[in-house]
Scaffold this motif. Sequence first.
Motif, mmCIF file in Angstrom:
data_model
loop_
_atom_site.group_PDB
_atom_site.id
_atom_site.type_symbol
_atom_site.label_atom_id
_atom_site.label_comp_id
_atom_site.label_asym_id
_atom_site.label_seq_id
_atom_site.Cartn_x
_atom_site.Cartn_y
_atom_site.Cartn_z
ATOM 1 N N GLU A 120 1.181 -7.623 -4.022
ATOM 2 C CA GLU A 120 1.468 -6.234 -3.374
ATOM 3 C C GLU A 120 0.932 -6.594 -2.010
ATOM 4 O O GLU A 120 -0.025 -7.157 -1.698
ATOM 5 C CB GLU A 120 0.150 -5.372 -4.115
ATOM 6 N N VAL A 121 1.807 -6.171 -1.185
ATOM 7 C CA VAL A 121 1.798 -6.416 0.313
ATOM 8 C C VAL A 121 1.122 -5.306 1.101
ATOM 9 O O VAL A 121 1.561 -4.325 0.799
ATOM 10 C CB VAL A 121 2.961 -7.033 0.971
ATOM 11 N N HIS A 122 0.041 -5.625 1.770
ATOM 12 C CA HIS A 122 -0.827 -4.486 2.578
ATOM 13 C C HIS A 122 -0.600 -4.707 3.936
ATOM 14 O O HIS A 122 -1.237 -5.544 4.430
ATOM 15 C CB HIS A 122 -2.377 -4.412 2.178
ATOM 16 N N ALA A 123 0.219 -3.753 4.604
ATOM 17 C CA ALA A 123 0.731 -3.939 5.838
ATOM 18 C C ALA A 123 -0.231 -3.382 6.669
ATOM 19 O O ALA A 123 0.147 -2.312 7.499
ATOM 20 C CB ALA A 123 2.192 -3.868 6.254
ATOM 21 N N GLU A 124 -1.711 -3.467 6.676
ATOM 22 C CA GLU A 124 -2.783 -2.942 7.539
ATOM 23 C C GLU A 124 -3.908 -3.874 7.701
ATOM 24 O O GLU A 124 -3.957 -4.930 7.353
ATOM 25 C CB GLU A 124 -2.961 -1.584 6.852
ATOM 26 N N ARG A 125 -4.768 -3.421 8.412
ATOM 27 C CA ARG A 125 -5.745 -4.281 8.994
ATOM 28 C C ARG A 125 -6.865 -4.658 7.692
ATOM 29 O O ARG A 125 -7.115 -3.719 6.917
ATOM 30 C CB ARG A 125 -6.602 -3.588 10.053
ATOM 31 N N ILE A 126 -7.386 -5.565 7.642
ATOM 32 C CA ILE A 126 -8.255 -6.057 6.667
ATOM 33 C C ILE A 126 -9.420 -5.089 6.213
ATOM 34 O O ILE A 126 -9.729 -4.698 5.170
ATOM 35 C CB ILE A 126 -8.821 -7.595 6.857
ATOM 36 N N GLU A 127 -9.946 -4.399 7.565
ATOM 37 C CA GLU A 127 -11.212 -3.577 7.075
ATOM 38 C C GLU A 127 -10.787 -2.322 6.657
ATOM 39 O O GLU A 127 -11.701 -1.673 6.097
ATOM 40 C CB GLU A 127 -11.880 -3.371 8.572
ATOM 41 N N ARG A 128 -9.345 -2.013 6.770
ATOM 42 C CA ARG A 128 -9.029 -0.723 5.985
ATOM 43 C C ARG A 128 -8.479 -1.123 4.380
ATOM 44 O O ARG A 128 -8.795 -0.283 3.414
ATOM 45 C CB ARG A 128 -8.093 -0.349 6.914
#
Length: 216
Positions: A120-128
């Motif tokens: 699953e790809v999360h195209a957002e910043r790590i802290e989020r």
Amino acid sequence: MSKDNRAEALALAPSLEAIERELVIYEDLLRRWQAKINLVAPNSLEATWIRHFADSAQVFEAAPVATVWADIGSGAGFPGLVTALLLKGRDGAAVHLIESDQRKAAFLRAVSRETGAPVEVHAERIERALPPLAGKIQAVSARALAPLARLVEMAAGPLKNGAKGVFLKGEEWRDELTAAERVGNFTYETIQSRTHPRARLILVHSPSEANFDRTD
């Protein structure tokens, strides 16, 4: 691609033999996308099987029991996509690839589609993206992202929830380890890299957790 390079990689990381077909597809996509966006260091492309595939396989082999991973700062998918391919077919397997660069995230999705990798790809910043996964993942990985102390800080939530940290570090690993040992209450273990004589895998876990299950 050099056949010698590929053969040497398979000798260094025998686990890759089971996914050799998928890795051929992965390498082809990497070369094609590299011409458009900077995914890996250009001088590493001809040694992809050792520098990227075999190097990444060590991460999975350090914690082979884990089936749900988070790979932070995934970039071109090393080590997270290789971990996912090695987990392919295992019940409940999932690797969360966290990469804020939209173009790199698109590349990760393309490789997943072509190879059937359970990601699953999360195209957002790590802290989020990482905190909501803290209670779900069993291991967290990263390569060439940040100093070890920073990685431990970013992954503190999952680590405190029992996840194993598996981080690939280069020649400065000793200094990074010394700095990281001041961050939180974690236990550290090192494993000699098979792809670079002066590199190490740094394993991190909560002191209350059992030792890593791994293959050497």
